[in-house]
Design a protein around this motif. Structure first.
Motif, PDB file in Angstrom:
ATOM      1  N   ILE A  44     -34.801  35.376  19.452  1.00  0.00           N
ATOM      2  CA  ILE A  44     -33.840  34.347  19.857  1.00  0.00           C
ATOM      3  C   ILE A  44     -33.905  33.156  18.907  1.00  0.00           C
ATOM      4  CG2 ILE A  44     -33.286  32.692  21.700  1.00  0.00           C
ATOM      5  CD1 ILE A  44     -33.838  34.944  23.696  1.00  0.00           C
ATOM      6  N   CYS A  45     -35.089  32.846  18.407  1.00  0.00           N
ATOM      7  CA  CYS A  45     -35.209  31.776  17.409  1.00  0.00           C
ATOM      8  C   CYS A  45     -34.420  32.147  16.151  1.00  0.00           C
ATOM      9  CB  CYS A  45     -36.680  31.530  17.081  1.00  0.00           C
ATOM     10  SG  CYS A  45     -36.926  30.188  15.909  1.00  0.00           S
ATOM     11  N   THR A  46     -34.563  33.376  15.705  1.00  0.00           N
ATOM     12  CA  THR A  46     -33.833  33.858  14.530  1.00  0.00           C
ATOM     13  C   THR A  46     -32.324  33.764  14.756  1.00  0.00           C
ATOM     14  OG1 THR A  46     -35.640  35.346  13.975  1.00  0.00           O
ATOM     15  CG2 THR A  46     -33.489  35.860  13.017  1.00  0.00           C
ATOM     16  N   LEU A  47     -31.890  34.138  15.939  1.00  0.00           N
ATOM     17  CA  LEU A  47     -30.461  34.058  16.264  1.00  0.00           C
ATOM     18  C   LEU A  47     -29.997  32.608  16.332  1.00  0.00           C
ATOM     19  CD1 LEU A  47     -30.336  36.972  18.797  1.00  0.00           C
ATOM     20  CD2 LEU A  47     -29.074  36.838  16.632  1.00  0.00           C
ATOM     21  N   GLY A  48     -30.839  31.721  16.821  1.00  0.00           N
ATOM     22  CA  GLY A  48     -30.497  30.295  16.822  1.00  0.00           C
ATOM     23  C   GLY A  48     -30.210  29.808  15.419  1.00  0.00           C
ATOM     24  N   GLU A  89     -17.025  38.578  12.445  1.00  0.00           N
ATOM     25  CA  GLU A  89     -18.019  39.644  12.320  1.00  0.00           C
ATOM     26  C   GLU A  89     -19.432  39.104  12.540  1.00  0.00           C
ATOM     27  OE1 GLU A  89     -17.679  42.911  12.168  1.00  0.00           O
ATOM     28  OE2 GLU A  89     -15.507  42.699  12.199  1.00  0.00           O
ATOM     29  N   ALA A  90     -19.740  37.962  11.945  1.00  0.00           N
ATOM     30  CA  ALA A  90     -21.078  37.368  12.097  1.00  0.00           C
ATOM     31  C   ALA A  90     -21.346  36.993  13.552  1.00  0.00           C
ATOM     32  CB  ALA A  90     -21.207  36.139  11.199  1.00  0.00           C
ATOM     33  N   GLU A  91     -20.334  36.437  14.221  1.00  0.00           N
ATOM     34  CA  GLU A  91     -20.515  36.065  15.622  1.00  0.00           C
ATOM     35  C   GLU A  91     -20.663  37.294  16.508  1.00  0.00           C
ATOM     36  OE1 GLU A  91     -17.487  33.306  16.852  1.00  0.00           O
ATOM     37  OE2 GLU A  91     -18.539  31.653  15.887  1.00  0.00           O
ATOM     38  N   LYS A  92     -19.865  38.315  16.255  1.00  0.00           N
ATOM     39  CA  LYS A  92     -19.950  39.535  17.061  1.00  0.00           C
ATOM     40  C   LYS A  92     -21.346  40.140  16.946  1.00  0.00           C
ATOM     41  CE  LYS A  92     -18.015  43.394  15.710  1.00  0.00           C
ATOM     42  NZ  LYS A  92     -17.048  44.439  15.358  1.00  0.00           N
ATOM     43  N   ILE A  93     -21.839  40.268  15.728  1.00  0.00           N
ATOM     44  CA  ILE A  93     -23.176  40.813  15.504  1.00  0.00           C
ATOM     45  C   ILE A  93     -24.231  39.940  16.181  1.00  0.00           C
ATOM     46  CG2 ILE A  93     -24.927  41.185  13.711  1.00  0.00           C
ATOM     47  CD1 ILE A  93     -22.510  42.058  11.881  1.00  0.00           C
ATOM     48  N   ALA A  97     -26.665  41.005  19.260  1.00  0.00           N
ATOM     49  CA  ALA A  97     -28.113  40.918  19.058  1.00  0.00           C
ATOM     50  C   ALA A  97     -28.756  40.037  20.135  1.00  0.00           C
ATOM     51  CB  ALA A  97     -28.421  40.375  17.665  1.00  0.00           C
ATOM     52  N   LEU A  98     -28.063  38.983  20.511  1.00  0.00           N
ATOM     53  CA  LEU A  98     -28.574  38.114  21.576  1.00  0.00           C
ATOM     54  C   LEU A  98     -28.648  38.866  22.895  1.00  0.00           C
ATOM     55  CD1 LEU A  98     -29.525  35.330  22.489  1.00  0.00           C
ATOM     56  CD2 LEU A  98     -27.108  34.705  22.785  1.00  0.00           C
ATOM     57  N   LEU A  99     -27.615  39.629  23.182  1.00  0.00           N
ATOM     58  CA  LEU A  99     -27.619  40.436  24.404  1.00  0.00           C
ATOM     59  C   LEU A  99     -28.817  41.376  24.413  1.00  0.00           C
ATOM     60  CD1 LEU A  99     -26.179  41.263  27.036  1.00  0.00           C
ATOM     61  CD2 LEU A  99     -24.816  42.853  25.661  1.00  0.00           C
ATOM     62  N   GLU A 100     -29.063  42.003  23.286  1.00  0.00           N
ATOM     63  CA  GLU A 100     -30.202  42.912  23.179  1.00  0.00           C
ATOM     64  C   GLU A 100     -31.532  42.157  23.315  1.00  0.00           C
ATOM     65  OE1 GLU A 100     -31.904  45.671  19.670  1.00  0.00           O
ATOM     66  OE2 GLU A 100     -29.785  45.978  20.175  1.00  0.00           O
ATOM     67  N   ALA A 101     -31.601  40.969  22.738  1.00  0.00           N
ATOM     68  CA  ALA A 101     -32.852  40.190  22.754  1.00  0.00           C
ATOM     69  C   ALA A 101     -33.227  39.704  24.152  1.00  0.00           C
ATOM     70  CB  ALA A 101     -32.731  39.004  21.804  1.00  0.00           C
ATOM     71  N   ILE A 102     -32.245  39.530  25.010  1.00  0.00           N
ATOM     72  CA  ILE A 102     -32.565  39.006  26.357  1.00  0.00           C
ATOM     73  C   ILE A 102     -32.765  40.111  27.379  1.00  0.00           C
ATOM     74  CG2 ILE A 102     -31.466  36.780  25.952  1.00  0.00           C
ATOM     75  CD1 ILE A 102     -29.079  37.787  27.612  1.00  0.00           C
TER      76      ILE A 102
END
Length: 103
Positions: A44-48, A89-93, A97-102
């Motif tokens: 989640i930090c990486t996604l932030g 595309e960047a937002e979709k990915i 990824a956030l959905l998967e991370a949580i």
């Protein structure tokens, strides 16, 4: 009219720059980074950080919008279209990824 066009463009630019820029992506990225520390989740930090990068892309689009409003240079439309597709595309990915991370 030119006034209406300028107000419309200025309104969009204000939205993109709202909350520190990037149509709230920067604020959201900072939130994710803070939350990642609390819940101890490096992903989640990486996604932030990724959302903060996306905010910078939105800021660039905003600058192009401002230039378009000032110059009526329609060549900017193609540049903006490409940039917005890349942001999509960047937002979709990132959201997937956030959905998967949580989970």
């Amino acid at each position: 009219s030119s006034f209406r066009s300028e107000c419309y463009s200025d309104g969009i630019c204000q939205l993109i720059y709202a909350a520190g820029g990037g149509i709230f992506r920067r604020m959201y990225g900072e939130f994710l980074i803070e939350a990642a520390v609390i819940i101890k989740n490096v992903s989640i930090c990486t996604l932030g950080n990724r959302f903060i990068e996306i905010a910078e892309q939105w800021d660039a689009v905003s600058e192009d919008m401002w230039q378009l409003a000032q110059s009526a240079d329609t060549a900017l439309l193609e540049k903006m279209s490409v940039a917005i597709s890349e942001i999509y595309e960047a937002e979709k990915i990132s959201y997937l990824a956030l959905l998967e991370a949580i989970q």
